[in-house]
Motif scaffolding. Structure first.
Motif, short mmCIF file in Angstrom:
data_model
loop_
_atom_site.label_atom_id
_atom_site.label_comp_id
_atom_site.label_asym_id
_atom_site.label_seq_id
_atom_site.Cartn_x
_atom_site.Cartn_y
_atom_site.Cartn_z
N THR A 51 74.26 4.65 80.75
CA THR A 51 72.92 4.23 81.18
C THR A 51 71.92 4.43 80.04
O THR A 51 71.03 3.60 79.82
N ALA A 54 71.83 1.56 77.54
CA ALA A 54 71.01 0.40 77.95
C ALA A 54 69.54 0.66 77.67
O ALA A 54 68.83 -0.22 77.16
N CYS A 70 73.93 -3.19 73.36
CA CYS A 70 74.62 -2.01 73.87
C CYS A 70 76.01 -2.42 74.33
O CYS A 70 76.32 -3.61 74.47
N ILE A 81 76.74 1.97 83.23
CA ILE A 81 75.63 1.30 82.54
C ILE A 81 74.79 0.45 83.50
O ILE A 81 73.66 0.06 83.16
N LEU A 85 70.94 -1.36 83.12
CA LEU A 85 70.78 -2.81 83.03
C LEU A 85 69.79 -3.33 84.07
O LEU A 85 69.00 -4.24 83.80
N GLU A 88 66.32 -2.57 82.60
CA GLU A 88 65.96 -3.37 81.41
C GLU A 88 65.73 -4.83 81.77
O GLU A 88 64.90 -5.49 81.15
N VAL A 95 68.04 -7.57 75.86
CA VAL A 95 69.22 -6.70 75.72
C VAL A 95 70.48 -7.54 75.86
O VAL A 95 70.64 -8.30 76.83
N VAL A 97 74.45 -6.96 76.32
CA VAL A 97 75.44 -5.93 76.63
C VAL A 97 76.83 -6.53 76.53
O VAL A 97 77.12 -7.58 77.10
N VAL A 158 68.38 -9.21 80.34
CA VAL A 158 69.74 -8.75 80.04
C VAL A 158 70.71 -9.94 80.03
O VAL A 158 70.74 -10.75 80.96
N HIS A 160 74.93 -10.68 79.35
CA HIS A 160 76.17 -9.90 79.38
C HIS A 160 77.37 -10.77 79.00
O HIS A 160 77.53 -11.88 79.52
#
Length: 584
Positions: A51, A54, A70, A81, A85, A88, A95, A97, A158, A160
């Motif tokens: 966590t 992030a 991250c 995490i 997320l 954020e 971000v 990830v 975010v 991913h």
């Protein structure tokens, strides 16, 4: 044809994007990735909890204007995490990830009983801008390009990418092409049209009392200087969303900081035109509704945002402009300057003088708390003393709860873009790792983090991360040994009259609202940090100075009066925020 792992392909692509830092915890499931970072000029910084990775990435992105990267390993690492997320994405930080997944053939879909397996992309897709799993080695470059493209599309958030462990670690012969960023995504910011700019200029010049409302879009565009130039040329006041706190020097006559709540409401009701820059006008902005804002029938709105989906969503807009805020303000300033003689500067400056006097009077009233020199100290001293000692260039991290309220009311931000919090989500404990990310992004100045003892208890292990990485952070842990904000609500719900008279109820009269003590100074020392404990406000300045002079991470356990701390300023307005405004 060269041979490389899937992880090396990803690392090389991040290097092409000028990524310098990746935050995350090591694991064998993506060894091929993180073992390739250093050779591509990227530092791996490892916290003690995913966590935190992030939050570090989000803080780094917000301070630098770059993408924060991250990583998390499949199963437990991804599960860990997730809270970071969520925050954020809510805060709108850019971000990326990268996660590992179990090998192809046993998940997506789960064969049944697969170890450390859950629908990682399915879960994250519900809370992120975009989430996808790579199905084959050959598609890694293509999907990585798409992920990076998504990072820079619309409102930051975010993104991913999930890569099975056999793809990220195995080496294969590949013809992967490493394109430059401009070959697969927009690198030039979105610009307004000339017609849009002319319409905006006309409306601002025709207005009697215009104002600017700045949101976090100003921060992501790093448009601080441009905002000040336009506001100064127009002689117009600037209010901000909570998340945009500190986008302009709060000592300026142009700024109306969020802590002057009644003045904010007054300015917003007196304005006949409002220029909204990168703000969704959400709940903490009262949705742009009366009685906190002037009714739309009497107030025109110009809304400028990178995300067209938010245009006119909560308040009707008369002019909408999809554009990067920095580019928009730069071009707007040029056009306004050409017509500067048409700006009614004298009238508007008289209005600003009146607002400045109201700010001064309210600040004088607030500062009466500083006359209280009893011990344990009045919480107002913490932020006020920090402001005296920390350089203007230092990032200040404000964690949630009553500690955040006191910090916001007693810290005036002078250097734009130097305050971090979770204003949109109010996440307790995120500030511990935000300070880490801020220290990585701004290593030349100490980071100040003001946080409550309840919140510090969420992630105290990250003190060791700061020590190990030589990050200069001073954590001021405001200790009242209670869940103060919740306790206040409980007291009014259970015994309102006694609460008003006594100011606080006993432990037995509330429900699990009190805490036992953690000696945070000694906890910090056990991890190699500098520790201080102070109760007397007259001793706080020296404790902070010693902490800064230590040259390493420091933790100051600050004992505050628990009853006074609970009665933080502005609580009435915070409670009112959760009720729908009566206007339309």
């Amino acid at each position: 044809m060269p041979e490389m792992s899937g992880g090396e392909i990803i690392a090389r692509m991040l290097g092409k994007e000028k990524v310098e830092k990746v935050f995350g915890i090591i694991d064998g499931t993506y060894f091929g990735f993180y073992s390739s970072l250093e050779k591509n000029g990227i530092d791996l910084i490892t916290p003690r909890h995913e966590t935190s990775a992030a939050h570090m990435a989000g803080a780094y992105a917000r301070v630098t204007g770059k993408v924060g990267v991250c990583m998390a390993s499949n199963g437990p690492g991804v599960a860990n995490i997730l809270p970071g997320l969520v925050v954020e994405e809510a805060e709108g930080n850019r971000v990326l990830v990268i996660t590992s997944a179990r090998r192809t053939g046993i998940m997506y879909p789960d064969r049944g009983g697969t170890y450390q397996c859950f629908d990682q992309t399915g879960v994250i897709s519900k809370l992120a801008k975009w989430s996808a799993a790579v199905p084959s080695f050959e598609r890694i470059p293509e999907m990585m390009r798409k992920a990076l493209r998504k990072c820079y599309e619309g409102r930051p958030g975010v993104v991913h990418l999930d890569i099975p462990e056999n793809l990220i670690n195995s080496k294969m012969k590949t013809e992967a092409a490493f394109w430059d960023p401009h070959q697969y995504r927009l690198v030039d910011p979105v610009s307004p049209s000339d017609e849009q700019l002319n319409n905006v200029v006309n409306m601002l010049l025709e207005a009697e009392t215009p104002m600017i409302h700045a949101g976090s879009g100003v921060i992501h565009a790093q448009a601080y200087e441009e905002l000040e130039l336009v506001a100064d040329l127009l002689s117009t006041p600037v209010t901000t969303s909570w998340a945009a706190r500190g986008v302009m020097n709060e000592n300026s006559d142009l700024t109306v900081p969020m802590v002057h709540i009644e003045l904010n409401n007054k300015v917003r009701n007196e304005a006949d035109v409002v220029l909204v820059l990168g703000s969704r006008l959400g709940e903490t902005d009262w949705w742009g509704k009366a009685p906190y804002w002037r009714h739309p029938s009497k107030q025109k709105m110009i809304q400028v945002d990178i995300d067209p989906a938010i245009m006119g969503a909560n308040k009707p807009a008369d002019i909408t402009v999809q554009a990067d805020i920095k580019v928009f303000l730069t071009q707007l300033y040029k056009k306004l300057f050409e017509r500067r003689n048409a700006i009614p500067v004298e009238f508007r400056q008289e209005k600003l003088k009146g607002y400045t006097e109201e700010k001064r009077a309210h600040r004088q009233k607030l500062d009466q708390e500083l006359e209280d020199l009893s011990a344990p100290m009045n919480s107002s001293h913490v932020a006020n003393t920090c402001q005296k000692l920390f350089p203007e260039e230092s990032v200040v991290v404000v964690d949630g709860g009553n500690a955040a309220i006191w910090a916001n009311f007693y810290y005036k931000f002078v250097k734009p873009g130097k305050v971090l919090s979770t204003y949109k989500f109010g996440m307790l404990g995120a500030g511990v790792a935000q300070a880490l990310g801020a220290a990585v992004a701004n290593p030349d100045y100490p980071v100040c983090c003001i946080i409550g003892d309840g919140a510090m208890g969420f992630q105290p292990q990250e003190i060791e991360t700061a020590v190990r990485n030589n990050l200069k952070i001073v954590y001021l842990v405001v200790c009242d040994k209670q869940w103060g904000m919740v306790k206040m609500n409980q007291q009014f719900a259970l015994k309102p009259l006694k609460t008003l008279v006594k100011k606080s109820l006993s432990r037995e009269e509330t429900i699990n609202a009190d805490l036992e003590e953690i000696e945070f100074d000694k906890l910090a020392e056990s991890m190699g940090a500098h520790g201080e404990r102070v109760s007397d406000p007259m001793e706080l300045e020296e404790a902070i100075q010693r902490s800064m002079d230590s040259g390493k991470c420091a933790v100051i356990h600050v004992d505050v009066n628990p009853v006074k701390h609970m009665w933080a300023p502005g609580l009435k307005y915070f409670k009112d925020m959760h009720a729908e405004p009566k206007g339309k």
